[in-house]
Design a protein around this motif. Structure first.
Motif, PDB file in Angstrom:
ATOM      1  N   ARG A 189      -8.986  -0.946  33.475  1.00  0.00           N
ATOM      2  CA  ARG A 189      -8.524  -0.399  32.191  1.00  0.00           C
ATOM      3  C   ARG A 189      -8.336  -1.491  31.151  1.00  0.00           C
ATOM      4  O   ARG A 189      -8.714  -1.324  29.979  1.00  0.00           O
ATOM      5  CB  ARG A 189      -7.203   0.355  32.407  1.00  0.00           C
ATOM      6  CG  ARG A 189      -6.551   0.869  31.131  1.00  0.00           C
ATOM      7  CD  ARG A 189      -5.281   1.637  31.421  1.00  0.00           C
ATOM      8  NE  ARG A 189      -5.557   2.957  31.944  1.00  0.00           N
ATOM      9  CZ  ARG A 189      -5.847   4.017  31.205  1.00  0.00           C
ATOM     10  NH1 ARG A 189      -5.925   3.910  29.884  1.00  0.00           N
ATOM     11  NH2 ARG A 189      -6.067   5.182  31.768  1.00  0.00           N
ATOM     12  N   ILE A 190      -7.782  -2.630  31.556  1.00  0.00           N
ATOM     13  CA  ILE A 190      -7.482  -3.690  30.583  1.00  0.00           C
ATOM     14  C   ILE A 190      -8.579  -4.750  30.521  1.00  0.00           C
ATOM     15  O   ILE A 190      -8.452  -5.737  29.800  1.00  0.00           O
ATOM     16  CB  ILE A 190      -6.125  -4.356  30.874  1.00  0.00           C
ATOM     17  CG1 ILE A 190      -6.155  -5.143  32.181  1.00  0.00           C
ATOM     18  CG2 ILE A 190      -4.999  -3.319  30.881  1.00  0.00           C
ATOM     19  CD1 ILE A 190      -4.920  -6.009  32.403  1.00  0.00           C
ATOM     20  N   GLY A 191      -9.662  -4.565  31.295  1.00  0.00           N
ATOM     21  CA  GLY A 191     -10.770  -5.510  31.242  1.00  0.00           C
ATOM     22  C   GLY A 191     -10.639  -6.682  32.181  1.00  0.00           C
ATOM     23  O   GLY A 191     -11.406  -7.650  32.079  1.00  0.00           O
ATOM     24  N   ALA A 192      -9.682  -6.621  33.106  1.00  0.00           N
ATOM     25  CA  ALA A 192      -9.570  -7.651  34.145  1.00  0.00           C
ATOM     26  C   ALA A 192     -10.399  -7.223  35.352  1.00  0.00           C
ATOM     27  O   ALA A 192     -10.567  -6.027  35.611  1.00  0.00           O
ATOM     28  CB  ALA A 192      -8.119  -7.853  34.552  1.00  0.00           C
ATOM     29  N   ALA A 193     -10.916  -8.187  36.071  1.00  0.00           N
ATOM     30  CA  ALA A 193     -11.624  -7.897  37.320  1.00  0.00           C
ATOM     31  C   ALA A 193     -10.626  -7.906  38.466  1.00  0.00           C
ATOM     32  O   ALA A 193      -9.543  -8.483  38.364  1.00  0.00           O
ATOM     33  CB  ALA A 193     -12.719  -8.926  37.559  1.00  0.00           C
ATOM     34  N   HIS A 194     -10.985  -7.277  39.573  1.00  0.00           N
ATOM     35  CA  HIS A 194     -10.128  -7.338  40.754  1.00  0.00           C
ATOM     36  C   HIS A 194     -10.898  -7.875  41.946  1.00  0.00           C
ATOM     37  O   HIS A 194     -12.127  -7.772  42.015  1.00  0.00           O
ATOM     38  CB  HIS A 194      -9.497  -5.985  41.085  1.00  0.00           C
ATOM     39  CG  HIS A 194     -10.466  -4.852  41.256  1.00  0.00           C
ATOM     40  ND1 HIS A 194     -11.315  -4.729  42.344  1.00  0.00           N
ATOM     41  CD2 HIS A 194     -10.712  -3.763  40.472  1.00  0.00           C
ATOM     42  CE1 HIS A 194     -12.029  -3.627  42.223  1.00  0.00           C
ATOM     43  NE2 HIS A 194     -11.698  -3.027  41.093  1.00  0.00           N
ATOM     44  N   SER A 195     -10.154  -8.465  42.845  1.00  0.00           N
ATOM     45  CA  SER A 195     -10.675  -8.928  44.127  1.00  0.00           C
ATOM     46  C   SER A 195      -9.770  -8.342  45.195  1.00  0.00           C
ATOM     47  O   SER A 195      -8.648  -8.806  45.392  1.00  0.00           O
ATOM     48  CB  SER A 195     -10.676 -10.458  44.188  1.00  0.00           C
ATOM     49  OG  SER A 195     -10.898 -10.908  45.516  1.00  0.00           O
ATOM     50  N   VAL A 196     -10.231  -7.279  45.854  1.00  0.00           N
ATOM     51  CA  VAL A 196      -9.429  -6.625  46.888  1.00  0.00           C
ATOM     52  C   VAL A 196      -9.693  -7.322  48.217  1.00  0.00           C
ATOM     53  O   VAL A 196     -10.847  -7.485  48.632  1.00  0.00           O
ATOM     54  CB  VAL A 196      -9.760  -5.126  46.998  1.00  0.00           C
ATOM     55  CG1 VAL A 196      -8.876  -4.464  48.058  1.00  0.00           C
ATOM     56  CG2 VAL A 196      -9.577  -4.435  45.647  1.00  0.00           C
ATOM     57  N   ILE A 197      -8.616  -7.739  48.867  1.00  0.00           N
ATOM     58  CA  ILE A 197      -8.700  -8.373  50.189  1.00  0.00           C
ATOM     59  C   ILE A 197      -8.195  -7.369  51.212  1.00  0.00           C
ATOM     60  O   ILE A 197      -7.086  -6.841  51.090  1.00  0.00           O
ATOM     61  CB  ILE A 197      -7.873  -9.667  50.255  1.00  0.00           C
ATOM     62  CG1 ILE A 197      -8.348 -10.665  49.191  1.00  0.00           C
ATOM     63  CG2 ILE A 197      -7.948 -10.280  51.643  1.00  0.00           C
ATOM     64  CD1 ILE A 197      -7.523 -11.934  49.146  1.00  0.00           C
ATOM     65  N   PHE A 198      -8.992  -7.095  52.195  1.00  0.00           N
ATOM     66  CA  PHE A 198      -8.635  -6.155  53.255  1.00  0.00           C
ATOM     67  C   PHE A 198      -7.301  -6.552  53.885  1.00  0.00           C
ATOM     68  O   PHE A 198      -7.072  -7.715  54.217  1.00  0.00           O
ATOM     69  CB  PHE A 198      -9.762  -6.146  54.278  1.00  0.00           C
ATOM     70  CG  PHE A 198      -9.474  -5.383  55.530  1.00  0.00           C
ATOM     71  CD1 PHE A 198      -9.122  -4.043  55.484  1.00  0.00           C
ATOM     72  CD2 PHE A 198      -9.582  -6.004  56.759  1.00  0.00           C
ATOM     73  CE1 PHE A 198      -8.870  -3.340  56.646  1.00  0.00           C
ATOM     74  CE2 PHE A 198      -9.345  -5.313  57.924  1.00  0.00           C
ATOM     75  CZ  PHE A 198      -8.980  -3.969  57.874  1.00  0.00           C
ATOM     76  N   GLY A 199      -6.437  -5.553  54.091  1.00  0.00           N
ATOM     77  CA  GLY A 199      -5.099  -5.821  54.597  1.00  0.00           C
ATOM     78  C   GLY A 199      -5.037  -6.337  56.015  1.00  0.00           C
ATOM     79  O   GLY A 199      -3.960  -6.717  56.481  1.00  0.00           O
ATOM     80  N   GLY A 200      -6.165  -6.363  56.724  1.00  0.00           N
ATOM     81  CA  GLY A 200      -6.178  -6.933  58.062  1.00  0.00           C
ATOM     82  C   GLY A 200      -6.472  -8.416  58.090  1.00  0.00           C
ATOM     83  O   GLY A 200      -6.454  -9.041  59.146  1.00  0.00           O
ATOM     84  N   PHE A 201      -6.747  -9.015  56.919  1.00  0.00           N
ATOM     85  CA  PHE A 201      -7.060 -10.438  56.863  1.00  0.00           C
ATOM     86  C   PHE A 201      -5.797 -11.292  56.952  1.00  0.00           C
ATOM     87  O   PHE A 201      -4.706 -10.870  56.578  1.00  0.00           O
ATOM     88  CB  PHE A 201      -7.804 -10.775  55.581  1.00  0.00           C
ATOM     89  CG  PHE A 201      -9.271 -10.437  55.607  1.00  0.00           C
ATOM     90  CD1 PHE A 201      -9.920 -10.135  56.778  1.00  0.00           C
ATOM     91  CD2 PHE A 201      -9.999 -10.423  54.435  1.00  0.00           C
ATOM     92  CE1 PHE A 201     -11.273  -9.828  56.800  1.00  0.00           C
ATOM     93  CE2 PHE A 201     -11.355 -10.122  54.435  1.00  0.00           C
ATOM     94  CZ  PHE A 201     -11.991  -9.823  55.629  1.00  0.00           C
TER      95      PHE A 201
END
Length: 681
Positions: A189-201
């Motif tokens: 929405r605000i133009g930022a990118a995301h990096s999702v890290i799997f919760g098992g890491f």
């Protein structure tokens, strides 16, 4: 015989050699199923009218998408909202693509705000169910599009208050709670990118990914539920932050109420910040090629690869493939459930970004498929009247092992389409899925694609494609897939080779973050001008694609190649075998031998006689060269929480060597300890 295998002239993939006689034949075995399943009668009507209603319709649309990609994708893209219209559909200078050039849009606007503007604000967008089951049943939350608009706006303002700006990368390390989708959409929405890290890491995996993305903000939970236990997410972030001096803020959602330490001034409470945030946060217009997210993939060696996906092409392609593959129709009382974790590309594409624009309620489930009992998935399907169900072959094989009685307790009559994702599905698991879950009335869409591709690449269409157990069938719209040799020459049907994509598609990766040379070397160096997927494959006499597995999962036995999937499928075709994983092992005569790790049906006696019976069975199904040199029985196989078998760890076991490989993604590390303690069968 349940499976039919053809014996072809031997040689490395795509390079036939001289044929030999009898059991000494050097073969490439081709899995060629005799069973073909037409779409069920009235399937198109059952699905509320199919987008691709027949093979003729498929062939016409696919041909146009290949011959006139600009016209085809231009029409599809114009179904979305663009604040600035694009001036050119495609600018292609191999290996670099720009899609919908000059256009500006926002994916959250198309997922959420547009639905509110169009009068669907009160429609259910996400149905979330928590893992714990109390006396009153599980916790269930239903979020409408208006709810998502409000919450993503609030959290967008939270991110801005933390100094997050357009183009920054925010790291998300959370469980499967509604807020993980809200966080992703708020970033966009605000133009930022995301990096999702799997919760098992693990903490070390967090360090690698945060450093590579240069994130200043991490979003996490105190913990997440998994089989009734708490996974300590915040503790892992705290450990990682000891090596991450650049992290300025950690925002923590209270989910499990486990004990955590809040480190001032870095740590902030999610609920406190959201409750103070304004509900007005306009969607930021983004260039079509602006970074939307990074998603890291890891192999057996080297640092994780940050796969780059951008806004416009990914938005258009994932929504289009979700609609076509699952026949998503918002006015047909459909409920769609993909069982993946949002930490993987499947969750990105087919829980969040591909499904919300199609306005079909999407189920998110927090926990394990067998908690508190082995019928949990079917309980969820019945409770929420799921119509489209998408899961992994590994899960299907586990369901088979647990027994049909868990399925039979529940009413699954609302199911209309079944899907598989993550790895090739062996024919016997496909048939069980077809009979036991689908009641022989639900088409199965066996999808092949990758983190790098962003969306489905080869897949059946439920009302059109005759399906064959074990085959992902035919390319999706716009996908020019082929089987070629090392020189890029297309190979005839029945010959194994490299799976490549010869034309660009909208959701293709745009690179590896910060590593141009690795991008070129990994995906574009093997066959000039073609994207190389890293998979070996064949096409059968129908032209259907069969995935052999990763190129490094093809075993070179006495100089001749066998796909691990084919040996695994032959093993699982035996009545006693529930699941099998096949890897190569050192062999002083053959160079590489075949090692099989086998899980048996309950009550089966593990003895030398069964080992010989299984070896004989594989020889009958494929040929003598495919007989495993070692078979080891195990109660379970080492898998990630997303259900993928970690064959690289099994290679170390088969070779009798100590492993120093990363095991942070393992669901159950004790399996490896037990395997190391076993004696060879």
């Amino acid at each position: 015989m349940r499976l039919r295998y053809s014996l072809l002239k031997p040689g490395p993939i795509g390079m036939p050699g001289a044929q030999m006689n009898n059991e000494e034949i050097n073969i490439e075995s081709v899995l060629a199923e005799d069973r073909v399943f037409e779409p069920p009668p009235g399937c198109s009507e059952t699905l509320g009218g199919a987008f691709i209603p027949s093979m003729e319709a498929y062939e016409t649309a696919w041909r146009r998408s290949i011959e006139d990609p600009e016209g085809y994708w231009g029409e599809v893209a114009n179904e979305f909202e663009w604040s600035t219209p694009f001036t050119e559909v495609l600018d292609w200078k191999c290996p670099d693509a720009r899609w919908f050039v000059g256009g500006r849009t926002n994916i959250t606007d198309n997922c959420v705000d547009r639905q509110v503007r169009d009068g669907h604000g009160d429609d259910v967008a996400i149905i979330w169910e928590g893992e714990p089951v109390e006396d009153g049943g599980p916790e269930i939350i239903k979020l409408t599009y208006r709810d998502l608009q409000r919450e993503t706006a609030r959290f967008g303002n939270v991110l801005k208050s933390l100094g997050v700006e357009k183009g920054d990368v925010v790291t998300i390390y959370m469980g499967m709670v509604p807020e993980v989708a809200i966080a992703m959409l708020a970033c966009a929405r605000i133009g930022a990118a995301h990096s999702v890290i799997f919760g098992g890491f693990s903490a070390s995996a967090i360090v690698d990914r945060v450093n590579d993305a240069d994130s200043k903000v991490i979003l996490t939970c105190d913990g997440s539920w998994r089989r009734g236990s708490v996974v300590p997410l915040k503790d892992n972030v705290d450990e990682a932050c000891r090596d991450l001096p650049g992290v300025q803020s950690v925002v923590t959602l209270r989910r499990c109420n486990n004990e955590i330490t809040m480190h001032a001034p870095r740590d902030r409470d999610w609920h406190e910040m959201v409750s103070a945030a304004d509900e007005e946060c306009p969607c930021e217009p983004m260039d079509s090629e602006a970074l939307l997210f990074l998603l890291y993939t890891s192999g057996s060696t080297g640092k994780p690869k940050g796969i780059v996906h951008t806004t416009g092409g990914y938005m258009v392609y994932t929504a289009h493939t979700a609609r076509n593959t699952f026949n998503l129709r918002p006015d047909e009382e459909q409920v769609y459930w993909c069982t993946a974790d949002v930490g993987w590309i499947t969750g990105h594409s087919y829980i969040v970004y591909g499904c919300l624009p199609n306005r079909v309620p999407t189920v998110m489930y927090e926990g394990a498929p067998n908690f508190p009992a082995e019928d949990r998935f079917w309980d969820i399907c019945e409770r929420h009247a799921v119509t489209q169900f998408y899961t992994a072959p590994t899960a299907i094989r586990a369901f088979m092992k647990w027994g049909d009685e868990h399925v039979q307790r529940h009413d699954l009559s609302r199911l209309k389409v079944l899907g598989t994702v993550g790895e090739p599905i062996n024919p016997e698991a496909w048939m069980w899925y077809h009979r036991t879950i689908g009641g022989e009335r639900c088409p199965i869409v066996d999808t092949w694609w990758q983190t790098e591709t962003g969306g489905h690449m080869i897949t059946p269409h439920p009302a059109a494609t005759p399906t064959v157990p074990g085959s992902c069938t035919l390319p999706a719209m716009g996908i020019d897939a082929a089987i070629v040799d090392e020189n890029g020459e297309e190979l005839p049907n029945g010959t194994g080779g490299l799976l490549v994509i010869r034309k660009p598609w909208p959701s293709m990766l745009r690179g590896i973050h910060g590593d141009r040379e690795r991008y070129l070397e990994t995906y574009w160096s093997r066959v000039e001008g073609m994207y190389t997927a890293g998979d070996g494959a064949r096409r059968d006499e129908r032209g259907y694609f069969w995935i052999m597995g990763r190129i490094d999962d093809v075993i070179n036995v006495s100089g001749h190649r066998l796909g691990t999937m084919e040996v695994e499928s032959a093993l699982v075709a035996h009545d006693t075998v529930v699941e099998a994983a096949v890897v190569d092992m050192p062999h002083e005569i053959k160079g590489s031998g075949i090692a099989a790790f086998v899980t048996l049906a309950s009550g089966t006696v593990e003895d030398d006689a069964l080992v010989e019976e299984l070896r004989r069975h594989v020889g009958q199904e494929i040929g003598a060269i495919a007989k495993p040199d070692m078979i080891r029985f195990t109660h379970a196989l080492p898998k990630t929480r997303s259900g993928k078998i970690m064959r690289r760890l099994l290679r170390d076991i088969a070779a009798g060597r100590d492993s120093n490989q990363d095991t942070t993604t393992l669901e159950d590390a004790s399996i490896m300890d037990k395997l190391r303690g076993n004696e060879e069968s």
